[in-house]
Write a protein that holds these residues in place. Structure first.
Motif, PDB file in Angstrom:
ATOM      1  N   TYR A  24      -2.914   5.434  -2.907  1.00  0.00           N
ATOM      2  CA  TYR A  24      -3.181   4.395  -1.807  1.00  0.00           C
ATOM      3  C   TYR A  24      -1.719   3.939  -1.249  1.00  0.00           C
ATOM      4  N   ALA A  25      -0.758   3.779  -2.134  1.00  0.00           N
ATOM      5  CA  ALA A  25       0.591   3.483  -1.513  1.00  0.00           C
ATOM      6  C   ALA A  25       1.244   4.175  -0.468  1.00  0.00           C
ATOM      7  N   LEU A  26       0.959   5.560  -0.878  1.00  0.00           N
ATOM      8  CA  LEU A  26       1.431   6.734   0.059  1.00  0.00           C
ATOM      9  C   LEU A  26       0.598   6.699   1.367  1.00  0.00           C
ATOM     10  N   ASP A  29       1.672   3.698   3.422  1.00  0.00           N
ATOM     11  CA  ASP A  29       3.156   3.715   3.928  1.00  0.00           C
ATOM     12  C   ASP A  29       3.354   4.889   4.840  1.00  0.00           C
ATOM     13  N   MET A  30       2.491   5.848   4.796  1.00  0.00           N
ATOM     14  CA  MET A  30       2.435   6.885   6.058  1.00  0.00           C
ATOM     15  C   MET A  30       1.361   6.579   7.008  1.00  0.00           C
ATOM     16  N   MET A  36      -6.472   7.011   3.183  1.00  0.00           N
ATOM     17  CA  MET A  36      -6.575   5.827   2.334  1.00  0.00           C
ATOM     18  C   MET A  36      -8.102   5.394   1.983  1.00  0.00           C
ATOM     19  N   VAL A  37      -8.916   5.546   3.331  1.00  0.00           N
ATOM     20  CA  VAL A  37     -10.156   5.097   2.992  1.00  0.00           C
ATOM     21  C   VAL A  37     -11.005   6.216   2.135  1.00  0.00           C
ATOM     22  N   GLY A  70       7.277  -1.288   9.023  1.00  0.00           N
ATOM     23  CA  GLY A  70       6.940  -0.232   8.036  1.00  0.00           C
ATOM     24  C   GLY A  70       7.018  -0.719   6.680  1.00  0.00           C
ATOM     25  N   THR A  71       6.281  -0.047   5.734  1.00  0.00           N
ATOM     26  CA  THR A  71       6.262  -0.730   4.358  1.00  0.00           C
ATOM     27  C   THR A  71       6.461   0.440   3.169  1.00  0.00           C
ATOM     28  N   SER A  72       6.849   0.007   2.203  1.00  0.00           N
ATOM     29  CA  SER A  72       7.183   0.819   1.163  1.00  0.00           C
ATOM     30  C   SER A  72       6.560   0.184  -0.301  1.00  0.00           C
ATOM     31  N   HIS A  73       5.590   0.775  -0.864  1.00  0.00           N
ATOM     32  CA  HIS A  73       4.924   0.175  -2.057  1.00  0.00           C
ATOM     33  C   HIS A  73       5.412   1.151  -3.269  1.00  0.00           C
TER      34      HIS A  73
END
Length: 207
Positions: A24-26, A29-30, A36-37, A70-73
């Motif tokens: 989910y995190a990857l 973030d990408m 994701m779904v 942008g995000t990083s989880h």
């Protein structure tokens, strides 16, 4: 199934479920909305009116465009318990970083998850995000209202609301002096910690 088969099934299921938050995190973030779904069942509920992976993809596509650049989880500890062979629940920590305009917002939170086995694999059935803080990287969130998004009113997080022990701890002077409770059952650790506490209402962000 035999006891050995049941144990192997449980280990395989644990491994699949543990990978869900990392995938989910990857995917987030990408910005791979299809990936994701795919981590949710085909009939996933999206709000009160919609359902299905296409509806979830459209919702997340909109949400991740603003205010996030942008995000990083970063996934932390993960507790998983089984309800039956095809249903489980858990809690997983997540430390997130968000580029938003000219600020960099860090967030500490946990997800309270339900998992379901469908189409031969494990999926998220539901994700409830509980937030502790969100703030600019250079502005430590000291004080009560730790959710500090740029341009938004500061509000209290709900990170501790699911577990009564946090408020109880700070309400007393020291050790409560009572007997130590017996260890919880293998699939009952989270329920024992919650002690019947209802899940808080959450205004969900795209994390």
């Amino acid at each position: 199934m035999s006891n050995l088969e049941a144990r192997i099934y449980r280990l395989e299921s644990l491994d699949q479920i543990r990978q869900l938050p990392a995938k989910y995190a990857l995917a987030l973030d990408m910005r791979d909305m299809d990936a994701m779904v795919s981590l949710f069942p085909a009939d996933v509920r999206v709000g009160k009116e919609a359902s299905g992976r296409a509806a979830l993809r459209a919702y997340m596509d909109r949400t991740l465009r603003s205010p996030f650049t942008g995000t990083s989880h970063h996934i932390g500890g993960h507790v998983i318990e089984f309800d039956d062979a095809d249903h489980a629940h858990g809690v997983v920590y997540s430390k997130n970083e968000h580029e938003t305009g000219d600020e960099w917002v860090i967030m500490q939170m946990m997800y309270v998850d339900d998992y379901v086995r469908a189409e031969g694999r494990w999926h998220f059935a539901r994700r409830l995000p509980l937030y502790w803080y969100a703030t600019d990287l250079n502005k430590p969130p000291v004080g009560a209202n730790k959710m500090r998004w740029p341009g938004a009113e500061w509000v209290e997080g709900n990170f501790h609301k699911l577990f009564p022990s946090y408020d109880e701890y700070w309400a007393r002077e020291g050790d409560h002096g009572g007997p130590v409770t017996e260890p919880a059952p293998l699939e009952g650790f989270l329920n024992a910690m919650r002690r019947g506490q209802a899940a808080p209402r959450v205004k969900v962000r795209a994390d």
